[in-house]
Design a protein around this motif. Structure first.
Motif, PDB file in Angstrom:
ATOM      1  N   CYS A   1       0.842  -1.212   0.000  1.00 43.53           N
ATOM      2  CA  CYS A   1       0.000   0.000   0.000  1.00 43.53           C
ATOM      3  C   CYS A   1       0.871   1.254   0.000  1.00 43.53           C
ATOM      4  N   VAL A   2       1.786   1.301  -0.940  1.00 40.73           N
ATOM      5  CA  VAL A   2       2.695   2.447  -1.076  1.00 40.73           C
ATOM      6  C   VAL A   2       2.010   3.579  -1.837  1.00 40.73           C
ATOM      7  N   ALA A   3       1.431   3.244  -2.997  1.00 42.28           N
ATOM      8  CA  ALA A   3       0.845   4.257  -3.875  1.00 42.28           C
ATOM      9  C   ALA A   3      -0.666   4.274  -3.701  1.00 42.28           C
ATOM     10  N   VAL A   4      -1.119   4.803  -2.578  1.00 36.63           N
ATOM     11  CA  VAL A   4      -2.551   4.879  -2.289  1.00 36.63           C
ATOM     12  C   VAL A   4      -2.954   6.336  -2.105  1.00 36.63           C
TER      13      VAL A   4
ATOM     14  N   SER B   1      12.242  -3.433   1.957  1.00 33.59           N
ATOM     15  CA  SER B   1      12.024  -3.871   0.580  1.00 33.59           C
ATOM     16  C   SER B   1      11.590  -2.712  -0.304  1.00 33.59           C
ATOM     17  N   ASN B   2      10.689  -1.876   0.197  1.00 35.26           N
ATOM     18  CA  ASN B   2      10.226  -0.731  -0.595  1.00 35.26           C
ATOM     19  C   ASN B   2      11.353   0.227  -0.933  1.00 35.26           C
ATOM     20  N   MET B   3      12.256   0.429   0.011  1.00 34.01           N
ATOM     21  CA  MET B   3      13.398   1.311  -0.255  1.00 34.01           C
ATOM     22  C   MET B   3      14.350   0.679  -1.263  1.00 34.01           C
ATOM     23  N   LYS B   4      14.656  -0.596  -1.098  1.00 33.80           N
ATOM     24  CA  LYS B   4      15.635  -1.257  -1.974  1.00 33.80           C
ATOM     25  C   LYS B   4      15.153  -1.322  -3.412  1.00 33.80           C
ATOM     26  N   LEU B   5      13.832  -1.558  -3.596  1.00 35.74           N
ATOM     27  CA  LEU B   5      13.269  -1.629  -4.936  1.00 35.74           C
ATOM     28  C   LEU B   5      12.770  -0.266  -5.434  1.00 35.74           C
ATOM     29  N   ALA B   6      13.026   0.784  -4.629  1.00 36.15           N
ATOM     30  CA  ALA B   6      12.615   2.145  -4.985  1.00 36.15           C
ATOM     31  C   ALA B   6      11.124   2.223  -5.304  1.00 36.15           C
ATOM     32  N   SER B   7      10.329   1.505  -4.528  1.00 33.85           N
ATOM     33  CA  SER B   7       8.885   1.480  -4.752  1.00 33.85           C
ATOM     34  C   SER B   7       8.209   2.752  -4.266  1.00 33.85           C
ATOM     35  N   GLY B   8       8.839   3.441  -3.329  1.00 38.48           N
ATOM     36  CA  GLY B   8       8.257   4.643  -2.765  1.00 38.48           C
ATOM     37  C   GLY B   8       8.080   4.525  -1.266  1.00 38.48           C
ATOM     38  N   ILE B   9       7.476   5.548  -0.681  1.00 38.63           N
ATOM     39  CA  ILE B   9       7.264   5.578   0.766  1.00 38.63           C
ATOM     40  C   ILE B   9       5.770   5.559   1.044  1.00 38.63           C
ATOM     41  N   SER B  10       5.340   4.533   1.718  1.00 35.16           N
ATOM     42  CA  SER B  10       3.920   4.403   2.053  1.00 35.16           C
ATOM     43  C   SER B  10       3.501   5.490   3.041  1.00 35.16           C
ATOM     44  N   PRO B  11       2.287   6.037   2.895  1.00 36.49           N
ATOM     45  CA  PRO B  11       1.791   7.056   3.836  1.00 36.49           C
ATOM     46  C   PRO B  11       1.337   6.420   5.148  1.00 36.49           C
ATOM     47  N   VAL B  12       2.268   5.785   5.811  1.00 35.04           N
ATOM     48  CA  VAL B  12       1.957   5.004   7.011  1.00 35.04           C
ATOM     49  C   VAL B  12       1.386   5.872   8.125  1.00 35.04           C
ATOM     50  N   LYS B  13       2.009   7.019   8.356  1.00 32.15           N
ATOM     51  CA  LYS B  13       1.523   7.876   9.442  1.00 32.15           C
ATOM     52  C   LYS B  13       0.078   8.299   9.193  1.00 32.15           C
ATOM     53  N   THR B  14      -0.228   8.670   7.959  1.00 29.95           N
ATOM     54  CA  THR B  14      -1.595   9.077   7.629  1.00 29.95           C
ATOM     55  C   THR B  14      -2.574   7.945   7.877  1.00 29.95           C
ATOM     56  N   MET B  15      -2.231   6.754   7.422  1.00 31.42           N
ATOM     57  CA  MET B  15      -3.125   5.610   7.608  1.00 31.42           C
ATOM     58  C   MET B  15      -3.281   5.255   9.085  1.00 31.42           C
ATOM     59  N   ALA B  16      -2.178   5.308   9.819  1.00 36.49           N
ATOM     60  CA  ALA B  16      -2.261   5.016  11.250  1.00 36.49           C
ATOM     61  C   ALA B  16      -3.123   6.044  11.966  1.00 36.49           C
TER      62      ALA B  16
END
Length: 431
Positions: free
Chosen positions: A250-253, A274-289
């Motif tokens: 849930c990186v690009a939500v 894994s997201n950092m290594k594959l350059a997938s992006g940064i999930s909006p974790v704080k917002t979802m939490a």
């Protein structure tokens, strides 16, 4: 055997962030039956007493997203873009995987996880009966799903048949230590009709679901171009999203996606390494939490991380959310510890673990905090999150059973596992 742990610091991971200095913890019949200060004569009530001065007890880590047998592909294909890595390197190599390889690769993952303090994990892969066998033998708690891919929405394919056999054979086995879910890989490897079929089967057998969801911006763009909606909306339309669903990444939500995840009660598993290594992006974790979505942590497979170290993930999620929000107070220590313990247990459906309190399952780790990087001892929880190493874990207890003592795993043959994994990896790479 009943067991008393005494003279330790205790991090409970409860809602109050309770911390006990010089505490005692009693274990009987697999459950915590005493928690508090040490009292005279208490030791007489237990078969064995372990003195833990300068050590810290906390709930075991829950690795809520993994592909355990992919330890066989560790360091095999690095520094590549996700789809190139997946379709041109990983999938072709996986075609060479055998049942034997899956067993030993999964065993290696469990060996690594237990040594690092993980007491429960979630797995999506193939030959999952072999992963289940390894989990039964080593003592770890596991939520297992046979990875599903397909186009047809009609008859059952062999993957779903294997998933159903896994469910019949292992679900709630080992006194509830093993659980089985249905695991459609993603919206880009499963057609909408196939996703609907998986959702229907899950409802029929009352199984939970795990899926990779909105891992990259490209995945979202391609999904919108093909189906006119985001992966989250597509999965929701297929009937896959509910309180038992584990949505990895849930990186690009966007805001609408996050509202759907919240309304459906979906468990989001963040995989920062894994997201950092594959350059997938940064999930909006704080917002979802902040929205009240249950956020758990996972390592992903060792082919994309490249380790299964939950302390690294705990540190990474805190740092990433601080820097992206430009707020150093984002995701404080107590919150990220809960993500790695009780939130993960909730996501996997293990309701009686993740928190230290009387009546809960004794799924515990003991960390040696008598190391230079824990001093001066201002705040033990902060020291573990920001300074600790997974190698500091000395004891692992699952359902009251000692699985690792003084760094030695009792239930696994480490030397044999390392030998077999190297042998199999050499065979696969030479094919």
């Amino acid at each position: 055997m009943s067991l008393l742990l005494k003279s330790a610091s205790i991090i409970t991971c409860d809602d109050k962030g309770t911390f006990i200095e010089g505490g005692a913890l009693g274990i009987r019949d697999g459950l915590i039956d005493y928690l508090g200060k040490y009292e005279n004569e208490l030791h007489k009530k237990y078969d064995r007493v372990i003195e833990l001065k300068h050590k810290t007890i906390m709930p075991g880590f829950v690795n809520a997203h993994n592909h355990a047998a992919m330890t066989l592909l560790r360091n095999y294909a690095d520094d590549m873009k996700l789809m190139d890595w997946l379709f041109n390197k990983i999938f072709p190599m996986e075609d060479k995987l055998t049942e034997e390889g899956a067993y030993w690769g999964s065993s290696l993952a469990m060996l690594e996880m237990i040594k690092g303090g993980t007491t429960a994990y979630c797995d999506m892969y193939m030959f999952m009966d072999k992963a289940a066998e390894a989990a039964v033998q080593c003592g770890i708690k596991a939520s297992l799903g046979r990875g599903l891919q397909g186009e047809s929405g009609d008859d059952m394919d062999y993957r779903i048949s294997e998933a159903l056999e896994l469910y019949r054979s292992f679900h709630k086995g080992c006194e509830g230590r093993i659980r089985v879910n249905l695991a459609p890989h993603s919206v880009y490897t499963c057609s909408p009709a196939y996703l609907e079929k998986v959702a229907r089967v899950a409802r029929e057998i009352q199984a939970s679901v795990q899926i990779h969801l909105s891992e990259t911006g490209d995945e979202v763009t391609n999904c919108v171009e093909k189906y006119g909606m985001s992966p989250v909306k597509l999965a929701d339309r297929a009937g896959l999203l509910n309180e038992g669903t584990i949505a990895a990444h849930c990186v690009a939500v966007d805001d609408e996606d996050m509202e759907i995840l919240k309304e459906r009660g979906v468990n989001v598993v963040h995989n920062p390494g894994s997201n950092m290594k594959l350059a997938s992006g940064i999930s909006p974790v704080k917002t979802m939490a902040d929205m009240g979505i249950n956020i758990a942590l996972g390592t992903d497979g060792a082919s994309s991380n490249n380790n299964l170290d939950m302390l690294e993930e705990i540190r990474a999620v805190s740092y990433l959310q601080k820097v992206v929000s430009k707020d150093p107070t984002a995701l404080p220590v107590d919150q990220v510890l809960k993500m790695a313990t009780v939130n993960g247990a909730k996501a996997l459906g293990f309701e009686n673990t993740g928190v230290i309190r009387e009546g809960m399952a004794a799924d515990l780790i003991i960390i040696n905090t008598q190391k230079p990087w824990y001093y001066p001892r201002y705040n033990t929880k902060s020291a573990i999150v920001y300074s600790g190493n997974s190698s500091d874990v000395e004891y692992v207890i699952i359902d009251g059973r000692l699985i690792m003592e003084k760094g030695e795993i009792i239930t696994m043959d480490e030397e044999r596992i390392l030998y077999e994994v190297q042998r199999i990896a050499e065979r696969m790479s030479s094919m």
